[in-house]
Design a protein around this motif. Structure first.
Motif, PDB file in Angstrom:
ATOM      1  N   SER A 164      29.464  71.015  -6.589  1.00  0.00           N
ATOM      2  CA  SER A 164      30.668  71.233  -5.808  1.00  0.00           C
ATOM      3  C   SER A 164      31.916  71.058  -6.665  1.00  0.00           C
ATOM      4  O   SER A 164      31.866  70.607  -7.813  1.00  0.00           O
ATOM      5  N   LYS A 189      23.784  72.393   1.579  1.00  0.00           N
ATOM      6  CA  LYS A 189      24.332  71.286   0.791  1.00  0.00           C
ATOM      7  C   LYS A 189      23.442  70.046   0.806  1.00  0.00           C
ATOM      8  O   LYS A 189      23.921  68.921   0.832  1.00  0.00           O
ATOM      9  N   SER A 228      31.253  68.702   1.819  1.00  0.00           N
ATOM     10  CA  SER A 228      30.535  69.618   0.936  1.00  0.00           C
ATOM     11  C   SER A 228      30.455  71.027   1.533  1.00  0.00           C
ATOM     12  O   SER A 228      30.572  72.020   0.813  1.00  0.00           O
TER      13      SER A 228
END
Length: 299
Positions: free
Chosen positions: A217, A11, A136
């Motif tokens: 996301s 991420k 995330s």
């Protein structure tokens, strides 16, 4: 032989960088750099995550080494990019019970370096604000159908804490590592040209295209939609439900980002992050990249 390993972390725009480099893989090969990323490292006989899970000396290692040598085709330099070398984002793997980030990273990296022909390796690692990273990583596990709510994923951890400093110390102390190049995910767009210059043979950084954002996301409305349906139907296919939420509530359509923490958590996270960054700048065998410094180097 020069060995470089882009470790991620998860991420931190790893997929964007990987997709960028994939577009000129043949040109890199012709210039003497073999670039290998998840497109190759997540399929047999080069399923690196499974090999690292099985541990050093596992039966699949010889086939992996042979396949890697075949892919190199005589290239003197090797660049691996695979965030799963560090570990995974599953709640039981990304942090130990004591809160250690990527608890098996050293063992896994040592095995990966051995499979690549040995060190010393130059590591490239992006870090991220703790609150954003935790949320995330959770969202990724939601997308994989493994999680529904943040609290169980955290398992009592403070969402404003991520031990980047400890992780980098452990990596930099490895005898197989020459140095660790670290940057903030938040600086990725500004630092991308400098990163490409460091990672690639001379003259090729400008040839790398700029792809659109990848692996976006869940948005806040998308997550709320997902959560209502997941709670209402315990038999629902969570992975399919999350995919539908991502398609239905896209950032491109104006839906806001995922925000599951209080303002106070974000404030504490920013303070913790700043303190860790300051400490990282002082570590031996660690090079911390910043946009202003990169501009001065180019000048």
């Amino acid at each position: 032989m020069a060995l470089s390993i882009h470790l991620g972390a998860h991420k931190t725009a790893s997929t964007h960088l990987q997709y960028s480099l994939r577009q000129i893989r043949d040109r890199l090969q012709a210039a003497g750099l073999c670039y290998v990323d998840p497109a190759q490292l997540r399929e047999a006989p080069m399923d690196l995550s499974q090999i690292l899970a099985d541990g050093a000396g596992c039966a699949a290692e010889p086939a992996f080494s042979a396949a890697l040598q075949d892919r190199r085709q005589g290239c003197a330099d090797l660049l691996l990019s695979e965030e799963n070398i560090l570990g995974g984002t599953h709640r039981g793997r990304i942090f130990s019970r004591r809160g250690l980030l990527y608890p098996f990273a050293v063992r896994r990296l040592r095995q990966a370096i051995g499979l690549a022909g040995g060190g010393p390796a130059v590591l490239y690692l992006a870090i991220r604000d703790p609150a954003g990273f935790n949320v995330s990583a959770f969202a990724l596990q939601v997308a994989l159908g493994n999680e529904i709510e943040l609290a169980p994923y955290l398992r009592g951890r403070d969402p404003a804490e991520v031990g980047w400093l400890g992780l980098v110390k452990r990596l930099a102390a490895m005898e197989e590592v020459a140095r660790v190049v670290v940057w903030r995910y938040e600086d990725y767009a500004a630092l991308r040209p400098e990163l490409l210059r460091r990672l690639l043979p001379p003259g090729l950084a400008d040839a790398v295209p700029e792809p659109p954002p990848s692996n976006e996301s869940l948005t806040q409305p998308g997550y709320e939609w997902f959560l209502r349906r997941a709670m209402a139907d315990t038999e629902a296919d969570l992975r399919d439900l999350a995919a539908r939420a991502r398609r239905r509530f896209r950032r491109a359509d104006g839906h806001g980002p995922l925000r599951l923490l209080e303002a106070a958590d974000h404030a504490r996270s920013a303070q913790n992050y700043a303190a860790q960054v300051a400490a990282l700048r002082r570590l031996p065998r660690v090079e911390f990249l910043e946009p202003q410094a990169a501009d001065q180097i180019r000048a």
